[in-house]
Design an enzyme around this catalytic site. Structure first.
Site, PDB file in Angstrom:
ATOM      1  N   GLU A  96       0.825  -1.199   0.000  1.00 25.13           N
ATOM      2  CA  GLU A  96       0.000   0.000   0.000  1.00 25.13           C
ATOM      3  C   GLU A  96       0.860   1.250   0.000  1.00 25.13           C
ATOM      4  OE1 GLU A  96      -2.147  -1.024   3.383  1.00 25.13           O
ATOM      5  OE2 GLU A  96      -0.560  -0.501   4.757  1.00 25.13           O
ATOM      6  N   CYS A 117       3.525   8.187   1.319  1.00 26.33           N
ATOM      7  CA  CYS A 117       4.130   7.202   2.227  1.00 26.33           C
ATOM      8  C   CYS A 117       4.284   5.884   1.469  1.00 26.33           C
ATOM      9  CB  CYS A 117       3.203   7.042   3.433  1.00 26.33           C
ATOM     10  SG  CYS A 117       3.779   5.812   4.590  1.00 26.33           S
ATOM     11  N   CYS A 124       6.820  -7.530   7.547  1.00 28.71           N
ATOM     12  CA  CYS A 124       8.006  -7.004   8.233  1.00 28.71           C
ATOM     13  C   CYS A 124       8.483  -8.047   9.231  1.00 28.71           C
ATOM     14  CB  CYS A 124       7.666  -5.701   8.967  1.00 28.71           C
ATOM     15  SG  CYS A 124       9.102  -4.952   9.756  1.00 28.71           S
ATOM     16  N   CYS A 128       7.522  -5.676  15.988  1.00 28.64           N
ATOM     17  CA  CYS A 128       7.037  -4.716  16.989  1.00 28.64           C
ATOM     18  C   CYS A 128       5.611  -5.131  17.374  1.00 28.64           C
ATOM     19  CB  CYS A 128       7.041  -3.295  16.431  1.00 28.64           C
ATOM     20  SG  CYS A 128       8.660  -2.813  15.814  1.00 28.64           S
ATOM     21  N   CYS A 131       2.235  -3.365  15.922  1.00 28.92           N
ATOM     22  CA  CYS A 131       2.169  -2.988  14.511  1.00 28.92           C
ATOM     23  C   CYS A 131       1.483  -4.038  13.638  1.00 28.92           C
ATOM     24  CB  CYS A 131       3.588  -2.742  14.012  1.00 28.92           C
ATOM     25  SG  CYS A 131       3.665  -2.401  12.253  1.00 28.92           S
ATOM     26  N   CYS A 355       0.045   1.658   9.357  1.00 30.36           N
ATOM     27  CA  CYS A 355       0.721   0.821   8.368  1.00 30.36           C
ATOM     28  C   CYS A 355       0.225  -0.617   8.370  1.00 30.36           C
ATOM     29  CB  CYS A 355       2.243   0.933   8.509  1.00 30.36           C
ATOM     30  SG  CYS A 355       2.993   0.314  10.009  1.00 30.36           S
TER      31      CYS A 355
HETATM   32  N1  SAH Z   1       9.625   0.046   9.873  1.00 26.75           N
HETATM   33  C1  SAH Z   1       9.848   1.431   9.928  1.00 26.75           C
HETATM   34  C2  SAH Z   1       8.967   2.229   8.999  1.00 26.75           C
HETATM   35  C3  SAH Z   1       7.555   1.788   8.866  1.00 26.75           C
HETATM   36  S1  SAH Z   1       6.515   1.960  10.276  1.00 26.75           S
HETATM   37  C4  SAH Z   1       9.721   1.940  11.335  1.00 26.75           C
HETATM   38  O1  SAH Z   1       9.270   1.193  12.186  1.00 26.75           O
HETATM   39  O2  SAH Z   1      10.102   3.070  11.581  1.00 26.75           O
HETATM   40  C5  SAH Z   1       6.190   3.712  10.263  1.00 26.75           C
HETATM   41  C6  SAH Z   1       5.778   4.251  11.629  1.00 26.75           C
HETATM   42  O3  SAH Z   1       4.444   3.838  11.963  1.00 26.75           O
HETATM   43  C7  SAH Z   1       6.667   3.771  12.755  1.00 26.75           C
HETATM   44  O4  SAH Z   1       7.039   4.826  13.605  1.00 26.75           O
HETATM   45  C8  SAH Z   1       5.767   2.789  13.445  1.00 26.75           C
HETATM   46  O5  SAH Z   1       6.173   2.554  14.735  1.00 26.75           O
HETATM   47  C9  SAH Z   1       4.430   3.462  13.307  1.00 26.75           C
HETATM   48  N2  SAH Z   1       3.297   2.590  13.595  1.00 26.75           N
HETATM   49  C10 SAH Z   1       3.179   1.260  13.424  1.00 26.75           C
HETATM   50  N3  SAH Z   1       1.970   0.814  13.827  1.00 26.75           N
HETATM   51  C11 SAH Z   1       1.301   1.899  14.279  1.00 26.75           C
HETATM   52  C12 SAH Z   1       0.002   2.099  14.853  1.00 26.75           C
HETATM   53  N4  SAH Z   1      -0.840   1.089  14.999  1.00 26.75           N
HETATM   54  N5  SAH Z   1      -0.341   3.351  15.211  1.00 26.75           N
HETATM   55  C13 SAH Z   1       0.493   4.393  15.045  1.00 26.75           C
HETATM   56  N6  SAH Z   1       1.724   4.271  14.508  1.00 26.75           N
HETATM   57  C14 SAH Z   1       2.129   3.030  14.137  1.00 26.75           C
HETATM   58 FE1  SF4 Z   2       8.199  -3.310  11.088  1.00 27.37          FE
HETATM   59 FE2  SF4 Z   2       5.982  -2.202  12.000  1.00 27.37          FE
HETATM   60 FE3  SF4 Z   2       8.118  -2.400  13.589  1.00 27.37          FE
HETATM   61 FE4  SF4 Z   2       8.144  -0.654  11.517  1.00 27.37          FE
HETATM   62  S1  SF4 Z   2       6.813  -0.592  13.317  1.00 27.37           S
HETATM   63  S2  SF4 Z   2       9.759  -2.114  12.126  1.00 27.37           S
HETATM   64  S3  SF4 Z   2       6.911  -1.826  10.019  1.00 27.37           S
HETATM   65  S4  SF4 Z   2       6.935  -4.143  12.748  1.00 27.37           S
END
Ligand code: SAH
Ligand code: SF4
Length: 371
Positions: A96, A117, A124, A128, A131, A355
């Site tokens: 996306e 974006c 991934c 985390c 996420c 994301c």
């Molecule tokens: N993997 C990279 C980039 C993609 S995630 C990273 O983690 O930085 C982009 C941002 O979205 C990151 O800061 C991530 O922590 C945040 N993110 C992920 N899930 C989210 C959620 N449910 N609500 C708000 N931000 C979120």
């Molecule tokens: Fe991967 Fe989501 Fe963690 Fe970014 S926030 S590193 S996309 S698991």
């Protein structure tokens, strides 16, 4: 885990690599520049539209390259200021790309500043816990061509709406590499893609308007600091102590704060610009005033901008965003220290902008319709 497409994507070629391929086919070097102009400036959608190329050359190109490795399957228009493109790759994977419009006073949305974006992986591996992108693990890395194709698809969809296409400009103002995936875990494809995006013969898009977000892969942050192109960096911190960060981000075990923060310092000193610290606010996990004070100290030391993001709930996960009062109290600790801080009122909640969520929903629907 690796996907080898039938043909390489045209959008993954640089001017040099395309020139080499054309020479092999007996074509002069200047043809490569002509093709790039058709793709990135005039943004045609078929080989046949490249009218200054001979028919046999067009046929050879069609046999040799995949013109567009990411097909648009859904363009979801939000009621607020976010659009989301769902793209299907050759192996049917879904990714996306989000368009975020920041309205400006007195002008319509079509003239607003646009931030795109983009994703760098399908899924991934970083795990985390909050996420959606990481829920099913990593499926595969995107190729450079698939990364560039996302931007070209955005241009195509925007070209239809705005007059900027006629000026041969990219139809957006900023790129953030914050979609699905950990960009620095797919380093070579990322840099190749952004080099194409930046090049004069490509989208001609300034490196300073491109922000790469990482969960904190220290060796790659140091490698990025050495790149000749000055991309901006955002760090997903989400915890101001190892104890908090470790609970929600497994990457902190390999790269705890004592390793991460000095690497960020090296990067910002090398580039002479502010790094952004992203901090999702999750209720009862990292939203205490104690965390705010420690985050303040880190931001002051790094001379960093702080982006506070109220957590976007994910179906099936227990985490919640704190109340607005609690969010503001947290932000006030930073503001009181004159730190540059934004508290993002997140956009596009109604189309699952966090994301990975749109893709997950579509995949679930697909699974259901397959049974
Ligand atoms: N993997 C990279 C980039 C993609 S995630 C990273 O983690 O930085 C982009 C941002 O979205 C990151 O800061 C991530 O922590 C945040 N993110 C992920 N899930 C989210 C959620 N449910 N609500 C708000 N931000 C979120
Ligand atoms: Fe991967 Fe989501 Fe963690 Fe970014 S926030 S590193 S996309 S698991």
């Amino acid at each position: 885990m690796k996907f080898t497409p039938e043909k390489p994507a045209l959008t993954g070629e640089t001017l040099d690599t395309l020139t080499v391929r054309l020479k092999e086919a007996g074509e002069p070097a200047f043809r490569a520049g002509q093709i790039m102009t058709w793709v990135y400036k005039k943004r045609v959608t078929s080989w046949d539209a490249m009218t200054n190329l001979s028919k046999p050359l067009r046929a050879w190109l069609a046999d040799t390259f995949d013109f567009m490795p990411a097909e648009l399957v859904l363009n979801k228009h939000s009621e607020d200021v976010t659009d989301k493109l769902l793209l299907e790759l050759r192996d049917k994977s879904l990714i996306e790309t989000v368009i975020i419009r920041a309205p400006q006073d007195g002008v319509g949305l079509d003239h607003s500043r646009k931030t795109i974006c983009i994703s760098t992986q399908v899924g991934c591996a970083m795990g985390c816990v909050f996420c959606a992108s990481g829920l099913a693990g990593l499926k595969r890395d995107l190729s450079a061509g698939e990364i560039v194709a996302q931007l070209l698809q955005v241009c195509r969809s925007e070209d239809a709406r705005t007059p900027r296409a006629r000026m041969e400009l990219a139809s957006f103002d900023n790129i953030v590499v914050m979609g699905m995936g950990e960009p620095l875990a797919n380093y070579d494809a990322l840099i190749r893609a952004l080099t194409i995006v930046n090049a004069e013969w490509g989208l001609g898009f300034g490196a300073r308007r491109i922000t790469i977000s990482t969960s904190g892969l220290v060796p790659k942050i140091l490698q990025l600091a050495e790149e000749p192109l000055g991309f901006r960096l955002a760090i997903s911190l989400h915890g101001a102590t190892d104890a908090v960060r470790e609970k929600i981000m497994p990457v902190n075990k390999a790269y705890p704060l004592a390793k991460l923060l000095p690497a960020v310092k090296v990067f910002s000193e090398q580039h002479g610009r502010m790094v952004t610290l992203e901090f999702i606010l999750i209720e009862d996990i990292n939203d205490s005033l104690e965390q705010a004070k420690l985050l303040r100290n880190i931001a002051l030391d790094l001379h960093a901008h702080v982006n506070l993001i109220p957590y976007n709930t994910v179906e099936g996960l227990p985490w919640k965003r704190p109340s607005i009062t609690r969010q503001e109290r947290f932000a006030d600790v930073l503001r009181a220290a004159s730190i540059s801080v934004t508290l993002r009122r997140e956009k596009g909640h109604d189309i699952d902008a966090a994301c990975g969520q749109l893709r997950l929903k579509t995949e679930k629907t697909r699974e259901l319709s397959a049974v």
